[in-house]
Write an enzyme that holds these catalytic residues in place. Structure first.
Site, PDB file in Angstrom:
ATOM      1  N   THR A   4      31.295 -13.350 -26.339  1.00 52.85           N
ATOM      2  CA  THR A   4      30.866 -11.944 -26.269  1.00 52.85           C
ATOM      3  C   THR A   4      31.932 -11.080 -25.614  1.00 52.85           C
ATOM      4  O   THR A   4      32.352 -10.064 -26.153  1.00 52.85           O
ATOM      5  CB  THR A   4      29.548 -11.847 -25.463  1.00 52.85           C
ATOM      6  OG1 THR A   4      28.628 -12.774 -26.019  1.00 52.85           O
ATOM      7  CG2 THR A   4      28.966 -10.451 -25.510  1.00 52.85           C
ATOM      8  N   VAL A   5      32.382 -11.479 -24.425  1.00 50.36           N
ATOM      9  CA  VAL A   5      33.348 -10.647 -23.698  1.00 50.36           C
ATOM     10  C   VAL A   5      34.763 -10.897 -24.223  1.00 50.36           C
ATOM     11  O   VAL A   5      35.535  -9.949 -24.430  1.00 50.36           O
ATOM     12  CB  VAL A   5      33.276 -10.907 -22.170  1.00 50.36           C
ATOM     13  CG1 VAL A   5      34.235  -9.984 -21.438  1.00 50.36           C
ATOM     14  CG2 VAL A   5      31.852 -10.701 -21.652  1.00 50.36           C
TER      15      VAL A   5
ATOM     16  N   LYS B 268      31.745 -14.708 -12.253  1.00 53.58           N
ATOM     17  CA  LYS B 268      31.179 -14.603 -10.890  1.00 53.58           C
ATOM     18  C   LYS B 268      30.967 -15.967 -10.237  1.00 53.58           C
ATOM     19  O   LYS B 268      31.186 -16.125  -9.037  1.00 53.58           O
ATOM     20  CB  LYS B 268      29.861 -13.825 -10.893  1.00 53.58           C
ATOM     21  CG  LYS B 268      28.807 -14.484 -11.736  1.00 53.58           C
ATOM     22  CD  LYS B 268      27.675 -13.601 -12.132  1.00 53.58           C
ATOM     23  CE  LYS B 268      26.979 -14.183 -13.325  1.00 53.58           C
ATOM     24  NZ  LYS B 268      27.225 -13.492 -14.576  1.00 53.58           N
TER      25      LYS B 268
ATOM     26  N   GLU C 277      37.259  -7.582 -11.295  1.00 60.97           N
ATOM     27  CA  GLU C 277      36.341  -6.430 -11.300  1.00 60.97           C
ATOM     28  C   GLU C 277      35.088  -6.697 -12.146  1.00 60.97           C
ATOM     29  O   GLU C 277      33.984  -6.328 -11.764  1.00 60.97           O
ATOM     30  CB  GLU C 277      37.090  -5.209 -11.862  1.00 60.97           C
ATOM     31  CG  GLU C 277      36.307  -3.936 -11.863  1.00 60.97           C
ATOM     32  CD  GLU C 277      35.954  -3.474 -10.467  1.00 60.97           C
ATOM     33  OE1 GLU C 277      36.849  -2.997  -9.751  1.00 60.97           O
ATOM     34  OE2 GLU C 277      34.776  -3.597 -10.079  1.00 60.97           O
TER      35      GLU C 277
ATOM     36  N   LYS D  88      26.954 -12.613  -6.976  1.00 63.55           N
ATOM     37  CA  LYS D  88      27.665 -11.324  -6.942  1.00 63.55           C
ATOM     38  C   LYS D  88      27.728 -10.779  -5.520  1.00 63.55           C
ATOM     39  O   LYS D  88      28.756 -10.227  -5.100  1.00 63.55           O
ATOM     40  CB  LYS D  88      26.968 -10.333  -7.876  1.00 63.55           C
ATOM     41  CG  LYS D  88      27.109 -10.747  -9.338  1.00 63.55           C
ATOM     42  CD  LYS D  88      26.181  -9.955 -10.216  1.00 63.55           C
ATOM     43  CE  LYS D  88      26.303 -10.362 -11.676  1.00 63.55           C
ATOM     44  NZ  LYS D  88      25.210  -9.826 -12.486  1.00 63.55           N
TER      45      LYS D  88
ATOM     46  N   GLY E  10      27.098  -6.450 -20.920  1.00 58.71           N
ATOM     47  CA  GLY E  10      27.395  -6.052 -22.307  1.00 58.71           C
ATOM     48  C   GLY E  10      28.845  -6.371 -22.592  1.00 58.71           C
ATOM     49  O   GLY E  10      29.701  -6.239 -21.716  1.00 58.71           O
TER      50      GLY E  10
HETATM   51  N1  NAP Z   1      28.170 -11.174 -21.552  1.00 57.53           N
HETATM   52  C1  NAP Z   1      28.148 -10.263 -20.595  1.00 57.53           C
HETATM   53  O1  NAP Z   1      27.540  -9.180 -20.722  1.00 57.53           O
HETATM   54  C2  NAP Z   1      28.907 -10.499 -19.297  1.00 57.53           C
HETATM   55  C3  NAP Z   1      28.861  -9.516 -18.280  1.00 57.53           C
HETATM   56  C4  NAP Z   1      29.609  -9.727 -17.100  1.00 57.53           C
HETATM   57  C5  NAP Z   1      30.329 -10.895 -16.949  1.00 57.53           C
HETATM   58  N2  NAP Z   1      30.307 -11.851 -17.945  1.00 57.53           N
HETATM   59  C6  NAP Z   1      31.090 -13.066 -17.720  1.00 57.53           C
HETATM   60  O2  NAP Z   1      32.078 -13.169 -18.729  1.00 57.53           O
HETATM   61  C7  NAP Z   1      32.364 -14.562 -18.990  1.00 57.53           C
HETATM   62  C8  NAP Z   1      32.205 -14.831 -20.483  1.00 57.53           C
HETATM   63  O3  NAP Z   1      30.866 -14.556 -20.873  1.00 57.53           O
HETATM   64  P1  NAP Z   1      30.452 -14.436 -22.423  1.00 57.53           P
HETATM   65  O4  NAP Z   1      29.127 -13.766 -22.421  1.00 57.53           O
HETATM   66  O5  NAP Z   1      31.549 -13.866 -23.222  1.00 57.53           O
HETATM   67  O6  NAP Z   1      30.264 -15.990 -22.788  1.00 57.53           O
HETATM   68  P2  NAP Z   1      30.194 -16.659 -24.259  1.00 57.53           P
HETATM   69  O7  NAP Z   1      29.843 -15.628 -25.276  1.00 57.53           O
HETATM   70  O8  NAP Z   1      29.346 -17.865 -24.117  1.00 57.53           O
HETATM   71  O9  NAP Z   1      31.713 -17.113 -24.537  1.00 57.53           O
HETATM   72  C9  NAP Z   1      32.311 -18.183 -23.867  1.00 57.53           C
HETATM   73  C10 NAP Z   1      33.603 -18.543 -24.573  1.00 57.53           C
HETATM   74  O10 NAP Z   1      34.220 -19.593 -23.836  1.00 57.53           O
HETATM   75  C11 NAP Z   1      34.602 -20.614 -24.720  1.00 57.53           C
HETATM   76  N3  NAP Z   1      34.511 -21.922 -24.064  1.00 57.53           N
HETATM   77  C12 NAP Z   1      33.415 -22.524 -23.543  1.00 57.53           C
HETATM   78  N4  NAP Z   1      33.741 -23.728 -23.039  1.00 57.53           N
HETATM   79  C13 NAP Z   1      35.057 -23.879 -23.270  1.00 57.53           C
HETATM   80  C14 NAP Z   1      35.970 -24.935 -23.014  1.00 57.53           C
HETATM   81  N5  NAP Z   1      35.585 -26.067 -22.414  1.00 57.53           N
HETATM   82  N6  NAP Z   1      37.256 -24.768 -23.388  1.00 57.53           N
HETATM   83  C15 NAP Z   1      37.658 -23.652 -23.996  1.00 57.53           C
HETATM   84  N7  NAP Z   1      36.840 -22.618 -24.283  1.00 57.53           N
HETATM   85  C16 NAP Z   1      35.542 -22.749 -23.920  1.00 57.53           C
HETATM   86  C17 NAP Z   1      33.643 -20.535 -25.879  1.00 57.53           C
HETATM   87  O11 NAP Z   1      34.294 -21.125 -26.988  1.00 57.53           O
HETATM   88  P3  NAP Z   1      33.673 -21.212 -28.456  1.00 57.53           P
HETATM   89  O12 NAP Z   1      33.757 -19.787 -28.992  1.00 57.53           O
HETATM   90  O13 NAP Z   1      34.585 -22.117 -29.193  1.00 57.53           O
HETATM   91  O14 NAP Z   1      32.267 -21.692 -28.281  1.00 57.53           O
HETATM   92  C18 NAP Z   1      33.440 -19.038 -26.018  1.00 57.53           C
HETATM   93  O15 NAP Z   1      34.408 -18.463 -26.839  1.00 57.53           O
HETATM   94  C19 NAP Z   1      31.394 -15.344 -18.086  1.00 57.53           C
HETATM   95  O16 NAP Z   1      32.033 -15.690 -16.885  1.00 57.53           O
HETATM   96  C20 NAP Z   1      30.269 -14.339 -17.838  1.00 57.53           C
HETATM   97  O17 NAP Z   1      29.587 -14.594 -16.617  1.00 57.53           O
HETATM   98  C21 NAP Z   1      29.620 -11.677 -19.103  1.00 57.53           C
END
Ligand code: NAP
Length: 408
Positions: A14-15, A90, A114, A190, A288
């Site tokens: 997502t991010v 986080k 951030e 957080k 988001g």
């Molecule tokens: N989503 C939000 O609104 C939000 C808000 C604030 C902070 N965050 C933080 O942002 C970070 C990412 O969140 P997200 O929502 O984007 O998560 P996500 O959609 O689950 O994406 C995670 C990504 O990491 C990859 N990944 C997982 N395990 C891996 C591994 N062992 N080796 C290499 N790549 C790996 C996944 O690969 P694949 O694509 O191949 O599965 C995927 O592309 C987190 O720390 C989250 O807490 C998210």
């Protein structure tokens, strides 16, 4: 120094996906602001890319995988190898912040995070840089959008907790597994990060007790509505006396006039109090993909433009557990003489003083709603344990903290 900055992106979810798009869209603007143009040097997914190759090719690594395994290993190796790191993670910061700072010092690299707290709101930058020279007294945060959405809907439409959670999931405000959000663990992570920066104190995730919103009942919110109170899942980090701080997460009633009282829905807000500035409140979307990606890009611009903020630790400050709070107490009781006297006696024995008492309903529907003056929490808990054993209670007592501060 080359005109190009090679940026390795770990994670394409997502991010990660939103950040990659944003970086391409804004490359020119970043170059105008920082003098150097960012270029994606590699993207790592579970089945795509190779970390060592990306590391070798990058000057800056953006970690958007989440969790600690393998993120901790990748981020530590990148920092020790002198690569700047920007992360939105986080858990990684809350659990391993001090080690990562050591790795960054060792490698002479920057570590920016951030987006790990309150999504698009620039809380870290304000606490770390803008308020760097001001002694912060207290930070209040609504740092979890899922719980704020659920509590807002329970108050607005009288929904039960389960129905409000189902609605949040249907609208994409809550994960399929919302445990860490609703039990307060996400907010605790957080607040650990915020407290470390605000006080320079070595706060660990284990130092932060947290409670969630699973036990909140529509009754509690109906009572709050009558008094104009709002219920929030609140993170509090504050100085306690000369040599300690306290960091906690709990559901809490706020009086109208409190700057966090009007924050509704999936929004986040953080309020900082310090003697020289009175208070500053920042609010906005807490999550988001594109919102979080924009905070990540802001960090990337800061890194490219220079500067090296790392948190200093002030070992003199200890983390206090027992602090003073006011409480609301909801008791479903048998409607007979002597009930109030017995409750009052237990409260008095524990030096808990009552600010107001209201009885609602009669007979099988009698409810006592009491609000206490601020008291050391352990005394209130001791009283509550004894009250819970009283035979005339029809259900276990429910208590929620109350913040009485008003701001005009
Ligand atoms: N989503 C939000 O609104 C939000 C808000 C604030 C902070 N965050 C933080 O942002 C970070 C990412 O969140 P997200 O929502 O984007 O998560 P996500 O959609 O689950 O994406 C995670 C990504 O990491 C990859 N990944 C997982 N395990 C891996 C591994 N062992 N080796 C290499 N790549 C790996 C996944 O690969 P694949 O694509 O191949 O599965 C995927 O592309 C987190 O720390 C989250 O807490 C998210």
């Amino acid at each position: 120094m080359s005109d190009v900055v090679n940026v390795g992106i770990l994670g394409k979810g997502t991010v990660g996906g939103a950040f990659r798009r944003l970086l391409n869209e804004r490359a020119e603007m970043v170059e105008e602001v920082s003098g150097r143009r960012p270029r994606v040097s590699g993207v790592l997914g579970r089945k795509r890319g190779d970390f060592d190759r990306i590391l070798a090719r990058s000057e800056l690594v953006v970690e958007l995988i989440g969790g600690t395994d393998p993120a901790l290993d990748y981020v530590t190796r990148a920092l020790e190898a002198g690569r700047h790191v920007v992360t939105a993670n986080k858990q990684l910061l809350a659990q391993h912040g001090p080690e990562l700072v050591r790795a960054a010092r060792k490698g002479g690299a920057q570590l920016r995070f951030e987006a790990a707290v309150a999504g698009a709101i620039p809380v870290i930058r304000v606490v770390q840089e803008s308020l760097g020279a001001i002694p912060i007294e207290k930070v209040f945060g609504i740092v979890n959008g899922t719980t704020n959405y659920i509590l807002t809907e329970m108050a607005r439409s009288g929904l039960s907790y389960d129905d409000a959670l189902a609605q949040a999931q249907a609208l994409g405000y809550a994960e399929a597994d919302p445990t860490e959000d609703v039990n307060g663990a996400d907010a605790a992570a957080k607040m650990t990060i915020i407290a470390r920066l605000a006080f320079g104190a070595p706060v660990k995730l284990d130092d932060v007790p947290f409670e969630g919103i699973e036990q909140v009942k529509p009754d509690d919110l109906a009572y709050a509505k009558e008094l104009g109170l709002s219920l929030k899942l609140l993170g509090v980090a504050e100085r306690v006396g000369e040599d300690a701080i306290s960091v906690r997460v709990f559901p809490c009633f706020l009086y109208p006039g409190h700057p966090l009282s009007p924050i509704e829905g999936a929004f986040n807000a953080v309020m900082v109090e310090a003697p020289t500035i009175t208070e500053i409140t920042m609010s906005g979307p807490g999550a988001g993909g594109s919102e979080t990606a924009s905070a990540v890009l802001g960090d990337v611009v800061s890194v490219i433009s220079g500067g090296s903020p790392l948190f200093e630790e002030n070992a003199r400050l200890r983390v206090a557990r027992d602090v003073e709070m006011a409480f609301y107490l909801h008791l479903e009781v048998e409607d007979r003489p002597g009930v109030l006297a017995q409750i009052a006696e237990i409260l008095g024995d524990n030096e808990v003083s009552v600010r107001s008492v209201v009885q609602r309903g009669t007979g099988d529907e009698a409810v006592l709603i009491m609000v206490m003056h601020p008291v050391v929490e352990s005394r209130f808990e001791a009283a509550l344990k004894k009250i819970a054993k009283l035979k005339f209670l029809r259900s276990p007592p429910r208590s929620i903290r109350v913040i009485e501060e008003e701001f005009n």
